[in-house]
Design an enzyme around this catalytic site. Structure first.
Site, short mmCIF file in Angstrom:
data_model
loop_
_atom_site.label_atom_id
_atom_site.label_comp_id
_atom_site.label_asym_id
_atom_site.label_seq_id
_atom_site.Cartn_x
_atom_site.Cartn_y
_atom_site.Cartn_z
CG HIS A 198 -5.87 1.87 4.92
ND1 HIS A 198 -5.44 2.68 5.90
CD2 HIS A 198 -4.92 0.95 4.84
CE1 HIS A 198 -4.40 2.32 6.29
NE2 HIS A 198 -4.03 1.55 5.65
N GLY B 126 2.74 -1.21 4.32
CA GLY B 126 2.78 0.13 4.20
C GLY B 126 4.23 0.57 3.95
N GLY B 127 4.94 1.07 5.07
CA GLY B 127 6.21 1.64 5.04
C GLY B 127 7.06 0.74 4.27
CD GLU C 227 -3.72 -2.77 7.15
OE1 GLU C 227 -2.56 -2.83 6.46
OE2 GLU C 227 -4.23 -1.67 6.89
CD GLU D 216 -3.34 5.54 6.66
OE1 GLU D 216 -3.18 5.51 5.54
OE2 GLU D 216 -2.25 5.05 7.43
CG ASN E 264 -1.85 1.10 1.55
OD1 ASN E 264 -1.75 2.03 0.56
ND2 ASN E 264 -2.41 1.35 2.53
CD1 TRP E 265 3.21 0.83 -3.12
CD2 TRP E 265 3.79 2.28 -5.00
NE1 TRP E 265 4.12 0.36 -3.97
CE2 TRP E 265 4.52 1.38 -5.10
CE3 TRP E 265 3.76 3.63 -5.58
CZ2 TRP E 265 5.21 1.10 -6.20
CZ3 TRP E 265 4.62 3.47 -6.65
CH2 TRP E 265 5.43 2.39 -7.07
CE LYS E 266 -0.26 3.17 4.76
NZ LYS E 266 -0.22 3.12 6.32
#
Ligand code: PGA
Length: 257
Positions: A98, A235-236, A168, A100, A9-11
């Site tokens: 997600h 993610g990161g 998550e 966020e 997930n590149w966000k």
């Protein structure tokens, strides 16, 4: 047998040049691993990158997807992107719900149910995210939260073949904290039980449940070895090709020969 899925997930990261470099690193790494038979690899990029990434990934085993979509096919929704528009790019997956989106943008279960339906009905695969906040966990409400996030969004009309669930825990996203193997397995078991009550046991056993929240090369193998963990939403660590490849490699190693 559920084939592991490692999804990045590149966000809201990467402009075009950086994205091309990262994709080259991922494609090279996946090629060297030769893991594409045993593991599915997906990257979910910002909307702006979908068309160029489609080109960069042509004839590679790496799939690509989006991180959100509007529930309507078209209309006066300034700034939004619909599922048919995403389909134009050739993408195969869309992340919905997600944390966020839930906690920063206020998306609730009733709206997420419409988004999930829009994705699946259009023939794409949804990665539907669930997870409790730290307050909810500390109040002993984790199971209740997960069951309502599942029960209020996933009904039996959602084609299970196009459904992936990602657990998550909100307190583990981007924090460096990871759920313990026991915590992850327990919640994945609840997710699978919810799927079994919505569909049936055989169908539930076929749906992949990913773990997400500070998955890194150093903890991936342990998490991926759990019986109900069928991959990771990363993610990161997906923004650094060598880290993402190390996680894919751990997934490949988790598949029985
Ligand atoms: P993280 O993010 O790996 O940086 O914790 C995971 C996610 O938000 O999907």
């Amino acid at each position: 047998m559920r084939k592991p899925l490692i999804a990045g997930n590149w966000k809201m990261h990467k402009t075009l040049d950086d994205a091309r470099e990262l994709v080259t690193g991922i494609v090279d790494g996946v090629g060297k691993l030769g893991a594409s038979d045993g593991v599915e690899v997906l990257i979910c990029t910002p909307f702006t990158l979908l068309f160029p990434i489609a080109k960069a990934l042509a004839n590679t085993p790496v799939m690509f997807g989006a991180q959100n979509a509007h529930e309507e096919a078209q209309g006066a929704f300034t700034g939004e992107v619909s599922v048919p528009m995403l389909k134009d790019t050739g993408c195969t997956h869309v992340i919905i719900g997600h944390s966020e989106r839930r906690h920063v943008f206020g998306e609730k279960n009733d709206r997420l149910a419409k988004k999930v339906r829009a994705v699946v009905d259009a023939g794409l695969t949804v990665i539907y995210c669930v997870g409790e906040t730290l307050d909810e966990r500390e109040a002993g409400k984790t199971r209740e939260v997960i069951e309502s996030q599942m029960g209020e969004v996933i009904d039996s009309d959602v084609l299970a073949d196009r459904l992936v669930v990602a657990y998550e825990p909100v307190w583990a996203i981007g924090t460096g904290k990871t759920a313990s193997p026991e915590q992850a397995q327990e919640v994945h078991g609840w997710v699978r039980a919810s799927l079994a009550s919505t569909y049936d046991k055989t169908t539930a056993d076929g749906v992949r449940i990913l773990y997400g929240g500070s998955v890194k090369p150093g903890n991936a193998a342990e998490l991926l070895s759990l019986p109900d963990v069928d991959g990771a939403l990363v993610g990161g660590a997906c923004l650094v090709a060598s880290d993402f490849i190390a996680i894919i490699s751990a997934a490949a190693a988790s598949v029985p020969a």
